[in-house]
Motif scaffolding. Structure first.
Motif, short mmCIF file in Angstrom:
data_model
loop_
_atom_site.label_atom_id
_atom_site.label_comp_id
_atom_site.label_asym_id
_atom_site.label_seq_id
_atom_site.Cartn_x
_atom_site.Cartn_y
_atom_site.Cartn_z
N UNK A 62 7.81 9.11 -3.17
CA UNK A 62 7.83 10.57 -3.03
C UNK A 62 6.46 11.08 -2.55
N UNK A 63 6.05 10.58 -1.40
CA UNK A 63 4.80 11.01 -0.78
C UNK A 63 3.59 10.69 -1.67
N UNK A 64 3.61 9.47 -2.23
CA UNK A 64 2.53 9.00 -3.11
C UNK A 64 2.28 9.97 -4.26
N UNK A 65 3.37 10.34 -4.91
CA UNK A 65 3.32 11.26 -6.05
C UNK A 65 2.38 10.72 -7.13
N UNK A 111 0.52 11.36 -11.16
CA UNK A 111 0.55 11.96 -12.48
C UNK A 111 -0.52 11.28 -13.31
N UNK A 112 -1.22 12.04 -14.11
CA UNK A 112 -2.26 11.45 -14.95
C UNK A 112 -3.36 10.77 -14.17
N UNK A 113 -3.62 11.24 -12.96
CA UNK A 113 -4.70 10.67 -12.15
C UNK A 113 -4.34 9.44 -11.37
N UNK A 114 -3.08 8.99 -11.44
CA UNK A 114 -2.67 7.75 -10.77
C UNK A 114 -1.34 7.96 -10.04
N UNK A 115 -1.06 7.09 -9.07
CA UNK A 115 0.26 7.12 -8.45
C UNK A 115 1.30 6.74 -9.49
N UNK A 116 2.53 7.19 -9.27
CA UNK A 116 3.58 6.85 -10.24
C UNK A 116 3.87 5.35 -10.23
N UNK A 117 3.67 4.66 -9.11
CA UNK A 117 3.86 3.21 -9.09
C UNK A 117 2.83 2.52 -9.98
N UNK A 118 1.61 3.01 -10.00
CA UNK A 118 0.60 2.47 -10.91
C UNK A 118 1.04 2.66 -12.36
N UNK A 119 1.64 3.80 -12.66
CA UNK A 119 2.07 4.08 -14.04
C UNK A 119 3.24 3.21 -14.47
#
Length: 395
Positions: free
Chosen positions: A48-51, A53-61
């Motif tokens: 989703x356009x490198x969304x 949250x919490x300072x990180x991409x959602x893939x990182x989360x």
């Protein structure tokens, strides 16, 4: 914790590797994730356009909780020596580079077992450590397409269809974790390490075991794409998803006669259980037309009274309110390293009824570099020098 005292040094990036190792971290293993100065791939792409949250991409989360992050530039010989010093203390090295990359870095299994003979070296790749596809890129869409998964998910006569989530990556991650766990059990019994190899392509086939075994034994079907509303090529009707007057309903396996009686067609639609596969397109069309005539809650009462397996079809908003999801605690809200509230998917395993805790939220790049390298005996002066040369990330 089940894996307390186990140290894993992780060179993983993207999804299958990080998610598999995260599973071990959830169970108490100490995961030290080594990333390059600009961060691993998942820090720069999140859907989703490198969304973010919490300072990180959602893939990182998705796949990087319960891990320490250290930042090493493995193009530097000094950084490779630091990595080797850390690996001397490890039970497991886990990586999912393309085959040959770890060897080029001087961190291949044959080299590492000289300095740590009991080491478990776990490698996750696209197609395996060798073979005709060894140099091809491995990614979930590629695995779904090449393995037949996209074909069997599509409807007859339509374009093959992807599942809608990275199912192969996530299934492969669990195989990766299971393979490492098996090696750890062997090491606990014998003291021996060894190499563990998993690959995305084989994980895609493993996920289709029911379909593949059905196909390759006995008479083969004309098509392995899904017909009409039926949920797979190898199921009989009315197994699948249908529209009701107000929402969708899923019908599972069941006695066809009882199901026809439930929708009021037992007397008018003359068909037997033995014909449920051969005449499945005709059957599914009849069910599709009939189920449109009542709202979901009315059909639910009718099906429930006859012990017919059915389900509502949730979108994600409905899923968040689902009573079983809430009871199981499948979604966990935590505070990220920057103080923002984020939602993660909990580890699916319970031990003695308890969900594995989140001890570390996904960390800022290099957050534990100084901590981990200090434990290796590297002085503050040496750390400052390494930072200045770009060998490690900022302290």
């Amino acid at each position: 914790m089940q894996l307390e005292g186990i140290r894993v040094v992780s060179f993983n990036h993207f999804l299958m590797g990080p998610l598999g190792v995260q599973f071990l971290g959830d169970l108490g293993a100490e995961i030290i994730a080594i990333e390059p100065p600009k961060g691993a791939f998942q820090r720069h792409w999140g859907g989703q356009n490198s969304k973010r949250a919490g300072g990180e991409t959602t893939l990182e989360l998705v796949a990087n909780r319960n891990k320490k992050s250290i930042c090493l530039d493995l193009k530097s010989p000094e950084a490779v020596e630091i990595a080797k010093k850390l690996i001397e203390t490890a039970d497991v090295v886990a990586e999912n580079f393309r085959p040959g990359v770890m060897e080029k870095l001087g961190l291949g299994y044959e080299e590492l077992k000289k300095i740590n003979p009991g080491l478990i070296f776990a490698s996750a790749s696209g197609f395996g450590a060798d073979g005709p596809y060894v140099n091809r890129p491995g990614q979930d869409m590629i695995a779904q397409s090449l393995s037949g998964m996209a074909w069997i998910t599509g409807k007859q006569g339509e374009v093959p269809r992807l599942i809608g989530t990275s199912a192969i990556d996530q299934h492969g991650a669990m195989i990766y974790a299971a393979g490492i766990l098996g090696a750890l059990v062997k090491k606990a019994r014998t003291g021996e390490g060894g190499r563990v190899d998993v690959n995305l392509f084989s994980a895609a086939l493993n996920l289709q075991a029911e379909s593949l075994v059905c196909y390759f034994n006995g008479e083969r079907p004309v098509s392995t794409q899904q017909p009409a509303s039926v949920g797979s090529w190898y199921h009989e009707a009315p197994y699948g998803i249908y529209a009701t007057a107000d929402r969708y309903i899923g019908l599972s396996l069941g006695n066809l006669g009882v199901m026809l009686e439930a929708i009021g067609l037992a007397e008018t639609f003359n068909i037997t259980q033995e014909e449920a596969f051969a005449r499945r397109e005709e059957i599914s069309a009849v069910f599709a037309e009939r189920l449109k005539t009542k709202p979901f809650h009315e059909w639910a009462q009718i099906l429930e009274a006859r012990d017919i397996w059915y389900t509502e079809v949730n979108d994600y908003d409905a899923l968040a309110k689902d009573p079983q999801v809430l009871h199981n605690g499948d979604f966990v809200e935590v505070e990220s390293w920057n103080g923002e509230k984020i939602t993660l998917v909990a580890n699916p395993v319970r031990y003695n009824g308890v969900v594995a805790p989140i001890r570390l939220v996904p960390q800022k790049l290099g957050a534990q570099t100084e901590e981990v390298l200090t434990e290796l005996g590297i002085s503050n002066e040496h750390l400052d020098d390494l930072v200045a040369k770009g060998t490690i990330g900022p302290k």
